[in-house]
Write a protein that holds these residues in place. Structure first.
Motif, PDB file in Angstrom:
ATOM      1  N   THR A   2       6.804 -35.541  29.172  1.00 35.49           N
ATOM      2  CA  THR A   2       6.457 -36.195  30.422  1.00 35.49           C
ATOM      3  C   THR A   2       6.924 -35.330  31.586  1.00 35.49           C
ATOM      4  O   THR A   2       8.042 -34.831  31.598  1.00 35.49           O
ATOM      5  N   SER A   3       6.039 -35.147  32.536  1.00 38.25           N
ATOM      6  CA  SER A   3       6.438 -34.433  33.751  1.00 38.25           C
ATOM      7  C   SER A   3       6.090 -35.292  34.949  1.00 38.25           C
ATOM      8  O   SER A   3       5.110 -36.030  34.939  1.00 38.25           O
ATOM      9  N   THR A   4       6.889 -35.196  35.979  1.00 32.06           N
ATOM     10  CA  THR A   4       6.709 -36.018  37.166  1.00 32.06           C
ATOM     11  C   THR A   4       6.164 -35.151  38.293  1.00 32.06           C
ATOM     12  O   THR A   4       6.693 -34.070  38.562  1.00 32.06           O
ATOM     13  N   ILE A   5       5.124 -35.626  38.907  1.00 33.09           N
ATOM     14  CA  ILE A   5       4.551 -34.936  40.063  1.00 33.09           C
ATOM     15  C   ILE A   5       4.951 -35.722  41.297  1.00 33.09           C
ATOM     16  O   ILE A   5       4.712 -36.926  41.393  1.00 33.09           O
ATOM     17  N   GLU A   6       5.560 -35.027  42.238  1.00 32.38           N
ATOM     18  CA  GLU A   6       5.993 -35.702  43.463  1.00 32.38           C
ATOM     19  C   GLU A   6       4.787 -36.120  44.295  1.00 32.38           C
ATOM     20  O   GLU A   6       3.722 -35.518  44.222  1.00 32.38           O
ATOM     21  N   ALA A   7       4.973 -37.161  45.082  1.00 30.70           N
ATOM     22  CA  ALA A   7       3.920 -37.623  45.977  1.00 30.70           C
ATOM     23  C   ALA A   7       3.578 -36.518  46.972  1.00 30.70           C
ATOM     24  O   ALA A   7       4.448 -35.756  47.372  1.00 30.70           O
ATOM     25  N   PRO A   8       2.307 -36.416  47.364  1.00 25.53           N
ATOM     26  CA  PRO A   8       1.888 -35.318  48.244  1.00 25.53           C
ATOM     27  C   PRO A   8       2.626 -35.266  49.577  1.00 25.53           C
ATOM     28  O   PRO A   8       2.789 -34.212  50.155  1.00 25.53           O
ATOM     29  N   ARG A   9       3.064 -36.392  50.079  1.00 26.60           N
ATOM     30  CA  ARG A   9       3.725 -36.422  51.384  1.00 26.60           C
ATOM     31  C   ARG A   9       5.236 -36.303  51.287  1.00 26.60           C
ATOM     32  O   ARG A   9       5.923 -36.351  52.283  1.00 26.60           O
TER      33      ARG A   9
END
Length: 150
Positions: A2-9
Motif C-alpha cells: 500500500t502506498s499513500t498519495i498526498e492530496a494535491p493541495r
C-alpha cells in the motif's frame, strides 16, 4: 503493498522542497505579463501604422525613417522587439523541455535558442538606435528623396 498519495493541495514536505529561485514559475509569470503587454504594443503599432494618416498606402521607407527618428517610437519598437523575442524564446525553451528526450539534445537546443534570441535582440536594437536614412557620403541615387544635404 500500500502506498499513500498526498492530496494535491497539501504542502510539500520540507525534505523534498528545493531551495533557490523557482525559474519555471517566473518564466510562467513572464509569459502571462509579456503577452498582455505585447498585445497592447502590437495593436498600438498596427493602429498607428495602418489606421492613422493615409493608412497602408503611406507605409514606405520615408514613413519608417520618420518613425525611427522619434525617440518615443524607438523605445516603443525596442520594447516590443525585446518582449517578443524573449517571449518566443521562452516558449521555444518550454517546447524543448517538453519534447526533447535526451539531456544532450535538450542542452544543445536551449543553447541554440539562447544564441538566436540574444543575436536578434542585439542586431535589432542596433538597427533601431543606429538607423540613419541619410548616411553621409552615400551616392545621391542610393539615398531617399527626402535627404537634402549630401
Amino acid at each position: 503493498m500500500t502506498s499513500t498519495i498526498e492530496a494535491p493541495r497539501s504542502p510539500y514536505s520540507h525534505s523534498t522542497k528545493k531551495s533557490g529561485v523557482n525559474w519555471e514559475k517566473w518564466g510562467w509569470i513572464y509569459m502571462r505579463v509579456s503577452g498582455v503587454v505585447l498585445v497592447v504594443l502590437i495593436f498600438g503599432h498596427l493602429f498607428v501604422n495602418l489606421m492613422i494618416g493615409e493608412g497602408v498606402s503611406a507605409l514606405n521607407f520615408a514613413f519608417v525613417a520618420g518613425k525611427l527618428t522619434n525617440p518615443f517610437w524607438m523605445v516603443w519598437d525596442v520594447i516590443m522587439l525585446w518582449l517578443a523575442l524573449i517571449h518566443g524564446g521562452n516558449g521555444m525553451r518550454t517546447l524543448v523541455n517538453d519534447y526533447a528526450t535526451s539531456r544532450i539534445s535538450r542542452g544543445i537546443l536551449k543553447v541554440a535558442i539562447l544564441v538566436s534570441v540574444v543575436s536578434l535582440i542585439v542586431l535589432g536594437t542596433l538597427v533601431v538606435f543606429t538607423f540613419d536614412p541619410c548616411p553621409a557620403g552615400a551616392p545621391a541615387d542610393l539615398v531617399a528623396s527626402f535627404c537634402t544635404s549630401l
